[in-house]
Design an enzyme around this catalytic site. Structure first.
Site, PDB file in Angstrom:
ATOM      1  N   CYS A 108      10.009 -10.160  -3.828  1.00  0.00           N
ATOM      2  CA  CYS A 108       8.709  -9.889  -3.044  1.00  0.00           C
ATOM      3  C   CYS A 108       7.972 -11.073  -3.575  1.00  0.00           C
ATOM      4  O   CYS A 108       8.210 -11.313  -4.833  1.00  0.00           O
ATOM      5  CB  CYS A 108       8.036  -8.697  -3.401  1.00  0.00           C
ATOM      6  SG  CYS A 108       6.425  -8.389  -3.092  1.00  0.00           S
ATOM      7  N   LEU A 109       7.013 -11.910  -2.778  1.00  0.00           N
ATOM      8  CA  LEU A 109       6.438 -12.781  -3.273  1.00  0.00           C
ATOM      9  C   LEU A 109       5.460 -12.716  -4.261  1.00  0.00           C
ATOM     10  O   LEU A 109       5.240 -13.545  -5.108  1.00  0.00           O
ATOM     11  CB  LEU A 109       5.624 -13.747  -2.076  1.00  0.00           C
ATOM     12  CG  LEU A 109       6.652 -14.178  -1.083  1.00  0.00           C
ATOM     13  CD1 LEU A 109       5.789 -14.977   0.029  1.00  0.00           C
ATOM     14  CD2 LEU A 109       7.521 -15.310  -1.722  1.00  0.00           C
ATOM     15  N   HIS A 147       3.501  -2.404   1.689  1.00  0.00           N
ATOM     16  CA  HIS A 147       2.383  -3.011   0.860  1.00  0.00           C
ATOM     17  C   HIS A 147       0.847  -2.671   1.516  1.00  0.00           C
ATOM     18  O   HIS A 147       0.072  -2.702   0.576  1.00  0.00           O
ATOM     19  CB  HIS A 147       2.504  -4.569   1.323  1.00  0.00           C
ATOM     20  CG  HIS A 147       3.267  -5.365   0.275  1.00  0.00           C
ATOM     21  ND1 HIS A 147       3.141  -5.535  -1.013  1.00  0.00           N
ATOM     22  CD2 HIS A 147       4.487  -6.207   0.595  1.00  0.00           C
ATOM     23  CE1 HIS A 147       3.894  -6.103  -1.682  1.00  0.00           C
ATOM     24  NE2 HIS A 147       4.762  -6.844  -0.490  1.00  0.00           N
ATOM     25  N   GLN A 207      -1.528  -9.353  -0.173  1.00  0.00           N
ATOM     26  CA  GLN A 207      -0.997 -10.191  -1.274  1.00  0.00           C
ATOM     27  C   GLN A 207      -1.807 -11.451  -1.352  1.00  0.00           C
ATOM     28  O   GLN A 207      -1.381 -12.281  -2.259  1.00  0.00           O
ATOM     29  CB  GLN A 207       0.412 -10.566  -0.852  1.00  0.00           C
ATOM     30  CG  GLN A 207       1.223  -9.246  -1.122  1.00  0.00           C
ATOM     31  CD  GLN A 207       2.955  -9.435  -0.544  1.00  0.00           C
ATOM     32  OE1 GLN A 207       3.127  -9.683   0.520  1.00  0.00           O
ATOM     33  NE2 GLN A 207       3.756 -10.106  -1.451  1.00  0.00           N
ATOM     34  N   HIS A 221       9.377  -2.946   4.146  1.00  0.00           N
ATOM     35  CA  HIS A 221       8.808  -3.575   2.801  1.00  0.00           C
ATOM     36  C   HIS A 221       7.196  -3.754   2.930  1.00  0.00           C
ATOM     37  O   HIS A 221       6.519  -3.644   2.297  1.00  0.00           O
ATOM     38  CB  HIS A 221       9.613  -4.729   2.542  1.00  0.00           C
ATOM     39  CG  HIS A 221       8.967  -5.495   1.223  1.00  0.00           C
ATOM     40  ND1 HIS A 221       9.856  -5.565   0.076  1.00  0.00           N
ATOM     41  CD2 HIS A 221       7.825  -6.014   0.977  1.00  0.00           C
ATOM     42  CE1 HIS A 221       8.862  -6.276  -0.749  1.00  0.00           C
ATOM     43  NE2 HIS A 221       7.857  -6.649  -0.316  1.00  0.00           N
ATOM     44  N   GLU A 222       6.991  -4.252   4.162  1.00  0.00           N
ATOM     45  CA  GLU A 222       5.542  -4.953   4.535  1.00  0.00           C
ATOM     46  C   GLU A 222       4.563  -3.807   4.777  1.00  0.00           C
ATOM     47  O   GLU A 222       3.393  -3.977   4.159  1.00  0.00           O
ATOM     48  CB  GLU A 222       5.466  -6.187   5.459  1.00  0.00           C
ATOM     49  CG  GLU A 222       6.332  -7.240   5.122  1.00  0.00           C
ATOM     50  CD  GLU A 222       6.214  -7.821   3.699  1.00  0.00           C
ATOM     51  OE1 GLU A 222       4.992  -7.899   3.316  1.00  0.00           O
ATOM     52  OE2 GLU A 222       6.919  -8.671   3.079  1.00  0.00           O
ATOM     53  N   GLY A 237       8.401 -12.268   4.334  1.00  0.00           N
ATOM     54  CA  GLY A 237       7.328 -11.645   4.824  1.00  0.00           C
ATOM     55  C   GLY A 237       6.138 -11.751   3.944  1.00  0.00           C
ATOM     56  O   GLY A 237       6.316 -11.898   2.722  1.00  0.00           O
TER      57      GLY A 237
HETATM   58 NI    NI Z   1       6.472  -7.873  -1.043  1.00  0.00          NI
END
Ligand code: NI
Length: 159
Positions: A90-91, A136, A51, A132-133, A46
């Site tokens: 997480c990226l 963000h 991000q 999670h997203e 995701g």
């Molecule tokens: Ni993330």
């Protein structure tokens, strides 16, 4: 399509709240394509627009199953049920993984990239990813909700 630069740990933008998308125009469509390409490039499940430095309420998710990538614009959580303890990364936090408690089930409403309002009832990995997203979009990071003592650093192997 293009790979966008990922905003990483320590970048203040990650703590900011994203704004609603008002019109799904050409610029937004290009952003969505780029987000999907960027997520795939880094093997992410995701990615939220913040991000890649854009404070808009857009997330993309790909579980690498038959459904392909899904795009959620202005998502809201209608209902959460139960809990699951999951391994998460997480990226924006390369090579870091930890255990987190996420809802076992999430019902969310969102607009798709064609502008249609939709509803999804998710379990397991999809519920985790949506939770999670959407965090963000509210400036919340997984690293601030990990189960203490579970953080691990795993070096990724270059392909
Ligand atoms: Ni993330």
């Amino acid at each position: 399509m293009a790979i966008r630069n990922l905003r990483l740990e320590g970048d203040e933008i990650l703590k900011k709240k994203s704004r609603e998308v008002e019109a799904i125009d050409e610029k937004i469509q290009i952003l969505i394509d780029d987000m999907i390409e960027t997520m795939h490039k880094y093997n992410g499940v995701g990615l939220a627009a913040v991000q890649v430095g854009i404070l808009k309420r857009i997330i993309v998710i790909d579980l690498y199953d038959d459904n392909g990538p899904i795009v959620l614009i202005n998502p809201i959580i209608l209902k959460e049920k139960g809990e699951q303890e999951v391994d998460e990364g997480c990226l924006s936090f390369p090579n870091q993984f930890a255990k987190v408690i996420r809802p076992a089930e999430v019902t969310a409403e969102y607009t798709d990239r064609e502008g249609k309002r939709k509803r999804v009832k998710a379990k397991e990995l999809l519920a985790q990813a949506i939770s999670h997203e959407i965090d963000h979009l509210n400036g919340e990071l997984f690293i601030d909700k990990i189960i203490p003592g579970t953080l691990e650093y795993v070096e990724s192997e270059e392909k």
